[in-house]
Design a protein around this motif. Structure first.
Motif, PDB file in Angstrom:
ATOM      1  N   ILE A   1      30.381 109.121  96.935  1.00 27.85           N
ATOM      2  CA  ILE A   1      29.510 109.698  97.958  1.00 27.85           C
ATOM      3  C   ILE A   1      28.110 109.162  97.673  1.00 27.85           C
ATOM      4  O   ILE A   1      27.511 109.480  96.644  1.00 27.85           O
ATOM      5  CB  ILE A   1      29.522 111.228  97.908  1.00 27.85           C
ATOM      6  CG1 ILE A   1      30.955 111.746  98.106  1.00 27.85           C
ATOM      7  CG2 ILE A   1      28.579 111.817  98.952  1.00 27.85           C
ATOM      8  CD1 ILE A   1      31.131 113.200  97.794  1.00 27.85           C
ATOM      9  N   ARG A   2      27.604 108.311  98.540  1.00 29.29           N
ATOM     10  CA  ARG A   2      26.365 107.626  98.236  1.00 29.29           C
ATOM     11  C   ARG A   2      25.421 107.618  99.439  1.00 29.29           C
ATOM     12  O   ARG A   2      25.848 107.499 100.571  1.00 29.29           O
ATOM     13  CB  ARG A   2      26.629 106.208  97.767  1.00 29.29           C
ATOM     14  CG  ARG A   2      27.452 105.359  98.742  1.00 29.29           C
ATOM     15  CD  ARG A   2      28.014 104.138  98.008  1.00 29.29           C
ATOM     16  NE  ARG A   2      28.706 103.200  98.874  1.00 29.29           N
ATOM     17  CZ  ARG A   2      29.981 103.340  99.252  1.00 29.29           C
ATOM     18  NH1 ARG A   2      30.691 104.394  98.864  1.00 29.29           N
ATOM     19  NH2 ARG A   2      30.549 102.426 100.023  1.00 29.29           N
ATOM     20  N   ASN A   3      24.142 107.735  99.128  1.00 24.38           N
ATOM     21  CA  ASN A   3      23.077 107.530 100.101  1.00 24.38           C
ATOM     22  C   ASN A   3      21.880 107.002  99.321  1.00 24.38           C
ATOM     23  O   ASN A   3      22.011 106.592  98.167  1.00 24.38           O
ATOM     24  CB  ASN A   3      22.751 108.823 100.870  1.00 24.38           C
ATOM     25  CG  ASN A   3      22.450 109.990  99.934  1.00 24.38           C
ATOM     26  OD1 ASN A   3      21.724 109.809  98.950  1.00 24.38           O
ATOM     27  ND2 ASN A   3      22.981 111.170 100.242  1.00 24.38           N
ATOM     28  N   THR A   4      20.726 107.017  99.913  1.00 23.87           N
ATOM     29  CA  THR A   4      19.563 106.417  99.246  1.00 23.87           C
ATOM     30  C   THR A   4      19.144 107.194  97.999  1.00 23.87           C
ATOM     31  O   THR A   4      18.489 106.648  97.116  1.00 23.87           O
ATOM     32  CB  THR A   4      18.365 106.358 100.208  1.00 23.87           C
ATOM     33  OG1 THR A   4      18.107 107.672 100.710  1.00 23.87           O
ATOM     34  CG2 THR A   4      18.652 105.395 101.357  1.00 23.87           C
ATOM     35  N   ARG A   5      19.523 108.480  97.917  1.00 23.80           N
ATOM     36  CA  ARG A   5      19.069 109.289  96.782  1.00 23.80           C
ATOM     37  C   ARG A   5      20.199 109.783  95.889  1.00 23.80           C
ATOM     38  O   ARG A   5      19.939 110.347  94.841  1.00 23.80           O
ATOM     39  CB  ARG A   5      18.282 110.503  97.292  1.00 23.80           C
ATOM     40  CG  ARG A   5      16.982 110.130  97.978  1.00 23.80           C
ATOM     41  CD  ARG A   5      16.188 111.382  98.294  1.00 23.80           C
ATOM     42  NE  ARG A   5      14.901 111.069  98.881  1.00 23.80           N
ATOM     43  CZ  ARG A   5      13.985 111.978  99.210  1.00 23.80           C
ATOM     44  NH1 ARG A   5      14.238 113.265  98.998  1.00 23.80           N
ATOM     45  NH2 ARG A   5      12.836 111.603  99.745  1.00 23.80           N
ATOM     46  N   HIS A   6      21.419 109.563  96.295  1.00 19.26           N
ATOM     47  CA  HIS A   6      22.518 110.198  95.570  1.00 19.26           C
ATOM     48  C   HIS A   6      23.671 109.219  95.368  1.00 19.26           C
ATOM     49  O   HIS A   6      23.993 108.427  96.246  1.00 19.26           O
ATOM     50  CB  HIS A   6      23.016 111.426  96.336  1.00 19.26           C
ATOM     51  CG  HIS A   6      24.147 112.129  95.659  1.00 19.26           C
ATOM     52  ND1 HIS A   6      23.971 112.894  94.522  1.00 19.26           N
ATOM     53  CD2 HIS A   6      25.479 112.177  95.943  1.00 19.26           C
ATOM     54  CE1 HIS A   6      25.147 113.389  94.151  1.00 19.26           C
ATOM     55  NE2 HIS A   6      26.067 112.958  94.985  1.00 19.26           N
ATOM     56  N   PHE A   7      24.247 109.259  94.187  1.00 20.15           N
ATOM     57  CA  PHE A   7      25.436 108.472  93.865  1.00 20.15           C
ATOM     58  C   PHE A   7      26.362 109.391  93.068  1.00 20.15           C
ATOM     59  O   PHE A   7      26.074 109.717  91.920  1.00 20.15           O
ATOM     60  CB  PHE A   7      25.052 107.242  93.035  1.00 20.15           C
ATOM     61  CG  PHE A   7      26.219 106.373  92.632  1.00 20.15           C
ATOM     62  CD1 PHE A   7      26.591 105.287  93.409  1.00 20.15           C
ATOM     63  CD2 PHE A   7      26.933 106.639  91.475  1.00 20.15           C
ATOM     64  CE1 PHE A   7      27.656 104.478  93.038  1.00 20.15           C
ATOM     65  CE2 PHE A   7      28.003 105.841  91.091  1.00 20.15           C
ATOM     66  CZ  PHE A   7      28.364 104.752  91.874  1.00 20.15           C
ATOM     67  N   GLY A   8      27.417 109.849  93.711  1.00 17.59           N
ATOM     68  CA  GLY A   8      28.320 110.777  93.034  1.00 17.59           C
ATOM     69  C   GLY A   8      29.762 110.515  93.415  1.00 17.59           C
ATOM     70  O   GLY A   8      30.048 109.915  94.462  1.00 17.59           O
TER      71      GLY A   8
END
Length: 303
Positions: free
Chosen positions: A52-59
């Motif tokens: 689950i990724r976006n500009t602020r999160h990588f999980g």
């Protein structure tokens, strides 16, 4: 294009361990865009979102967590199989990184590594030293040697040998102040004590005894330090009585530079452990290192 399932497993492990696409790309020597495309192809092939990724999160998604955990096991088993096959016909090679306590590392492990390196010239060996052998495997070490049972969660721990603390002083100190005849005489002498690194707490309760009787001697040190080697140096220069590990002072005792005080008694018993991370099976270089280390340390102040 055929799938490289094992390569994908290794890629995903590197990505997750790095903690982000950009860091993972750097560790793999590629660009973030290329890493992102490869991750997308992997997810498409599996038919499931792994990250689950976006500009602020990588999980990790739930599926991604399962894939990561199983990937660790599969890759470790493949590495172990390849290592066992190659080690049956080849000498250890590559890089071996070892962590050890400062004084043990400098006085015992460093000389051992010299001989071990000559025996295995294709092996590049790194030795890292830290107080009491306190390391995290995030330091990328293959094996950590530690005095006392470690508290590393999930690590593989192997007991190698035991040593003990002994009371000792230099002949010049004994000539000046006399030899203690009983543990109760120790507090009357100049004593040299360790302090804990972070808290500066004084380690001044010295346990000394035999199978039938044990005394806990409380001393007030004339000199104290957080460094075990400085205690050793002070004892050699005649500054007082030290409560040292036998493995650190055995050579000086044999050479007469230090004298054992109350030699019929002994202090605390301390075990030496080899600590390995669980995520890897023991490589041939680690097995060879520990196999040669065991007989060596038993001639070097260990029981």
């Amino acid at each position: 294009m055929p799938y490289d399932e094992i390569g994908d497993l290794r890629f995903f492990i590197s990505l997750v361990d790095a903690g982000s696409l950009s860091a993972g790309a750097r560790s793999l020597g590629t660009s973030p865009a290329a890493a992102s495309r490869r991750l997308s192809r992997l997810e498409t092939r599996l038919g499931s979102t792994l990250v689950i990724r976006n500009t602020r999160h990588f999980g990790l998604s739930e599926t991604g967590r399962l894939y990561y955990e199983r990937a660790l096991t599969i890759v470790a088993e493949i590495d172990q199989l390849e290592e066992e096959i190659s080690s049956s016909t080849q000498a250890p090679r590559g890089t071996l990184s070892i962590g050890a306590p400062v004084e043990l590392g400098r006085r015992q492990i460093a000389p051992f590594i010299e001989a071990f390196s000559a025996k295995h010239p294709r092996l590049m060996i790194n030795l890292a030293l830290a107080p009491e052998g306190n390391y995290d495997f995030n330091d990328y070490l293959d094996v950590v040697l530690r005095l006392g049972l470690p508290e590393t969660p999930g690590a593989v721990v192997t007991r190698l040998a035991s040593t003990m603390r002994v009371l000792c002083a230099s002949p010049t100190y004994i000539a000046r102040r006399s030899m203690p005849a009983h543990p109760r005489d120790i507090p009357k002498h100049d004593c040299l004590c360790l302090r804990k690194n972070k808290t500066m707490a004084l380690l001044n309760k010295w346990v000394i005894g035999n199978e039938t009787e044990t005394d806990v001697v409380m001393v007030e040190p004339r000199l104290s330090t957080t460094n075990a080697e400085i205690i050793h140096d002070w004892a050699l220069s005649g500054q007082g009585i030290a409560y040292k590990l036998l493995c650190d002072v055995y050579q000086d005792l044999e050479e007469g530079k230090l004298v054992r005080i109350l030699p019929d008694l002994q202090g605390e018993k301390i075990d030496l452990y080899a600590v390995l991370p669980t995520r890897q099976h023991t490589r041939a270089s680690v097995r060879a290192f520990l196999s040669d280390l065991r007989p060596y340390i038993r001639t070097a102040g260990f029981l």
